[in-house]
Motif scaffolding. Structure first.
Motif, PDB file in Angstrom:
ATOM      1  N   ASP A 112       1.051  -1.303  -0.074  1.00  0.00           N
ATOM      2  CA  ASP A 112      -0.133  -0.426   0.428  1.00  0.00           C
ATOM      3  C   ASP A 112       0.829   1.452  -0.138  1.00  0.00           C
ATOM      4  N   LEU A 113       1.888   1.099   1.222  1.00  0.00           N
ATOM      5  CA  LEU A 113       2.921   2.055   0.975  1.00  0.00           C
ATOM      6  C   LEU A 113       3.749   2.481  -0.356  1.00  0.00           C
ATOM      7  N   VAL A 114       3.786   1.413  -1.164  1.00  0.00           N
ATOM      8  CA  VAL A 114       5.145   1.352  -2.206  1.00  0.00           C
ATOM      9  C   VAL A 114       4.143   2.255  -3.762  1.00  0.00           C
ATOM     10  N   THR A 115       2.845   1.856  -3.502  1.00  0.00           N
ATOM     11  CA  THR A 115       2.134   1.606  -4.680  1.00  0.00           C
ATOM     12  C   THR A 115       1.110   3.423  -4.000  1.00  0.00           C
ATOM     13  N   THR A 116       1.710   3.802  -3.135  1.00  0.00           N
ATOM     14  CA  THR A 116       1.410   5.257  -2.945  1.00  0.00           C
ATOM     15  C   THR A 116       2.555   6.296  -4.233  1.00  0.00           C
ATOM     16  N   GLY A 117       3.648   5.933  -4.480  1.00  0.00           N
ATOM     17  CA  GLY A 117       4.379   6.696  -5.367  1.00  0.00           C
ATOM     18  C   GLY A 117       3.982   6.758  -6.658  1.00  0.00           C
ATOM     19  N   ARG A 118       2.596   5.998  -6.299  1.00  0.00           N
ATOM     20  CA  ARG A 118       2.467   6.380  -8.608  1.00  0.00           C
ATOM     21  C   ARG A 118       0.606   7.235  -7.718  1.00  0.00           C
ATOM     22  N   TYR A 119       0.844   7.718  -6.903  1.00  0.00           N
ATOM     23  CA  TYR A 119      -0.314   8.879  -6.816  1.00  0.00           C
ATOM     24  C   TYR A 119       0.177   9.802  -8.079  1.00  0.00           C
ATOM     25  N   VAL A 120       0.336  10.315  -8.363  1.00  0.00           N
ATOM     26  CA  VAL A 120       1.102  11.374  -8.961  1.00  0.00           C
ATOM     27  C   VAL A 120       0.607  11.128 -10.266  1.00  0.00           C
ATOM     28  N   TYR A 121       0.213  10.042 -10.778  1.00  0.00           N
ATOM     29  CA  TYR A 121      -0.237  10.369 -11.975  1.00  0.00           C
ATOM     30  C   TYR A 121      -1.574  10.158 -12.142  1.00  0.00           C
ATOM     31  N   LEU A 122      -2.539  10.113 -11.303  1.00  0.00           N
ATOM     32  CA  LEU A 122      -4.044   9.875 -10.601  1.00  0.00           C
ATOM     33  C   LEU A 122      -4.798  11.393 -10.691  1.00  0.00           C
ATOM     34  N   GLY A 123      -5.505  10.850 -12.144  1.00  0.00           N
ATOM     35  CA  GLY A 123      -6.915  12.132 -11.366  1.00  0.00           C
ATOM     36  C   GLY A 123      -7.791  11.363 -10.164  1.00  0.00           C
ATOM     37  N   TRP A 124      -8.152  12.560  -9.791  1.00  0.00           N
ATOM     38  CA  TRP A 124      -9.203  12.487  -9.023  1.00  0.00           C
ATOM     39  C   TRP A 124     -10.451  11.758  -8.869  1.00  0.00           C
ATOM     40  N   LEU A 125     -10.786  10.499 -10.058  1.00  0.00           N
ATOM     41  CA  LEU A 125     -11.763   9.823 -10.374  1.00  0.00           C
ATOM     42  C   LEU A 125     -10.865   8.795 -11.066  1.00  0.00           C
ATOM     43  N   ARG A 126      -9.205   8.685 -10.633  1.00  0.00           N
ATOM     44  CA  ARG A 126      -9.295   7.212 -11.180  1.00  0.00           C
ATOM     45  C   ARG A 126      -8.703   6.909 -10.464  1.00  0.00           C
ATOM     46  N   SER A 127      -8.234   5.156 -10.236  1.00  0.00           N
ATOM     47  CA  SER A 127      -7.776   4.554  -9.395  1.00  0.00           C
ATOM     48  C   SER A 127      -6.682   3.668  -9.789  1.00  0.00           C
ATOM     49  N   LEU A 128      -5.602   2.691  -8.840  1.00  0.00           N
ATOM     50  CA  LEU A 128      -4.697   2.150  -9.174  1.00  0.00           C
ATOM     51  C   LEU A 128      -4.501   1.065 -10.600  1.00  0.00           C
ATOM     52  N   GLU A 129      -3.809   1.390 -11.377  1.00  0.00           N
ATOM     53  CA  GLU A 129      -4.160  -0.267 -12.481  1.00  0.00           C
ATOM     54  C   GLU A 129      -3.407  -0.477 -12.260  1.00  0.00           C
ATOM     55  N   LYS A 130      -3.657  -1.671 -13.144  1.00  0.00           N
ATOM     56  CA  LYS A 130      -2.151  -3.024 -13.021  1.00  0.00           C
ATOM     57  C   LYS A 130      -1.200  -2.481 -14.045  1.00  0.00           C
ATOM     58  N   LYS A 131      -0.936  -1.248 -14.146  1.00  0.00           N
ATOM     59  CA  LYS A 131       0.987  -1.084 -14.486  1.00  0.00           C
ATOM     60  C   LYS A 131       0.944  -0.994 -14.023  1.00  0.00           C
ATOM     61  N   ASP A 132       0.388   0.384 -12.035  1.00  0.00           N
ATOM     62  CA  ASP A 132       0.877   0.845 -11.420  1.00  0.00           C
ATOM     63  C   ASP A 132       0.824   0.229 -10.479  1.00  0.00           C
ATOM     64  N   TYR A 133       0.492  -0.831 -10.487  1.00  0.00           N
ATOM     65  CA  TYR A 133       1.115  -2.278  -9.422  1.00  0.00           C
ATOM     66  C   TYR A 133       2.143  -3.176 -10.040  1.00  0.00           C
ATOM     67  N   ASP A 134       2.422  -2.787 -10.853  1.00  0.00           N
ATOM     68  CA  ASP A 134       3.631  -3.829 -11.934  1.00  0.00           C
ATOM     69  C   ASP A 134       4.340  -3.263 -11.240  1.00  0.00           C
ATOM     70  N   LYS A 135       4.344  -1.653 -11.162  1.00  0.00           N
ATOM     71  CA  LYS A 135       6.029  -0.931 -11.213  1.00  0.00           C
ATOM     72  C   LYS A 135       5.887  -0.908  -9.439  1.00  0.00           C
ATOM     73  N   ALA A 136       4.736  -0.764  -9.148  1.00  0.00           N
ATOM     74  CA  ALA A 136       5.394  -0.679  -7.507  1.00  0.00           C
ATOM     75  C   ALA A 136       6.167  -2.574  -7.370  1.00  0.00           C
ATOM     76  N   TRP A 137       5.785  -3.596  -8.048  1.00  0.00           N
ATOM     77  CA  TRP A 137       6.661  -4.757  -7.035  1.00  0.00           C
ATOM     78  C   TRP A 137       7.734  -5.014  -8.269  1.00  0.00           C
ATOM     79  N   GLU A 138       8.127  -4.284  -8.728  1.00  0.00           N
ATOM     80  CA  GLU A 138       8.790  -4.327  -9.822  1.00  0.00           C
ATOM     81  C   GLU A 138      10.240  -3.512  -8.492  1.00  0.00           C
ATOM     82  N   ALA A 139       9.521  -1.734  -8.107  1.00  0.00           N
ATOM     83  CA  ALA A 139      10.495  -2.039  -7.524  1.00  0.00           C
ATOM     84  C   ALA A 139      11.087  -2.647  -5.671  1.00  0.00           C
ATOM     85  N   LEU A 140      10.151  -2.835  -5.060  1.00  0.00           N
ATOM     86  CA  LEU A 140      10.132  -4.176  -4.891  1.00  0.00           C
ATOM     87  C   LEU A 140      11.063  -5.235  -4.448  1.00  0.00           C
TER      88      LEU A 140
END
Length: 237
Positions: A112-140
């Motif tokens: 959850d904490l690592v995926t907050t690094g993707r919030y900068v790309y999100l609009g107010w009505l958008r949620s995390l997508e698979k590509k965001d979780y993929d980036k988080a897992w890659e970083a982990l």
């Protein structure tokens, strides 16, 4: 809890401009307005380089990072990121605070904490997508902590906390990384892993600025160094 910010001014960077450029920048905090935290700072950081920001506690290192990350407004002077004004290339800059700036008791998992690094790309009505979780897992995986993904952050050791914060920074996939004391008070294994990851970032053309007050122990890890004392740039002591 430190959470990413989201703005939608994603301007194209100037390919010939420095990653970070400051001219006569001063800044202070409202609660200590009588003390200037930064005084007439001028510097230029070449893109693709690694720079140590060296100075003791209270020298102004964190303040400089907060100004560059657009988290603290400078009272005078000019700041550009990749040739654009502050905020125009917001997603290209990531600021990693010191561990003490995080509420580690907040009920979040590591993922959850690592995926907050993707919030900068999100609009107010958008949620995390698979590509965001993929980036988080890659970083982990790059920090060798994928096995901690579902652990609560309150259960982490100091070294694990530091690796999680760096994973969060990597998940943003920014071009300029502002890292505040990432090697401070960590175990030897974490130190080696962090150094490897920073070398990998540089090999990918990323620009890193690392705040440290242990430069003598880390000398040779960086292309150049900027020295701060009492909020001003000074020569090495």
């Amino acid at each position: 809890m430190f959470i990413s910010y989201c703005q939608h001014r994603h301007s194209t960077p100037n390919p010939k401009a420095p990653a970070l450029w400051m001219q006569d920048v001063s800044a202070s905090y409202e609660d200590v307005a009588d003390r200037v935290a930064l005084k007439n700072i001028s510097l230029s950081v070449t893109r693709g380089s690694s720079t140590a920001l060296v100075g003791p506690n209270g020298a102004g290192k964190s303040t400089l990072f907060k100004v560059a990350a657009n988290l603290l407004k400078n009272s005078s002077g000019k700041v550009e990121i990749f040739g654009q004004p502050l905020g125009a290339c917001h997603q290209r800059v990531v600021y990693l605070p010191q561990r003490s700036g995080i509420d580690w008791e907040f009920p979040l998992s590591v993922l959850d904490l690592v995926t907050t690094g993707r919030y900068v790309y999100l609009g107010w009505l958008r949620s995390l997508e698979k590509k965001d979780y993929d980036k988080a897992w890659e970083a982990l995986k790059s920090l060798s902590i994928e096995d901690l993904a579902h652990r609560q952050i309150a259960q982490l050791s100091g070294g694990q906390q530091q690796r999680v914060l760096i994973a969060r920074a990597l998940a943003q996939d920014a071009d300029l990384l502002l890292l505040d004391e990432p090697l401070n008070a960590v175990d030897v294994q974490t130190r080696h892993i962090v150094q490897r990851v920073l070398n990998e970032q540089k090999a990918q053309g990323k620009t890193t600025i690392v705040a440290t007050h242990y430069f003598k122990q880390e000398e040779g890890l960086y292309d150049n160094a900027v020295y701060l004392k009492d909020g001003e740039i000074c020569t090495a002591s």
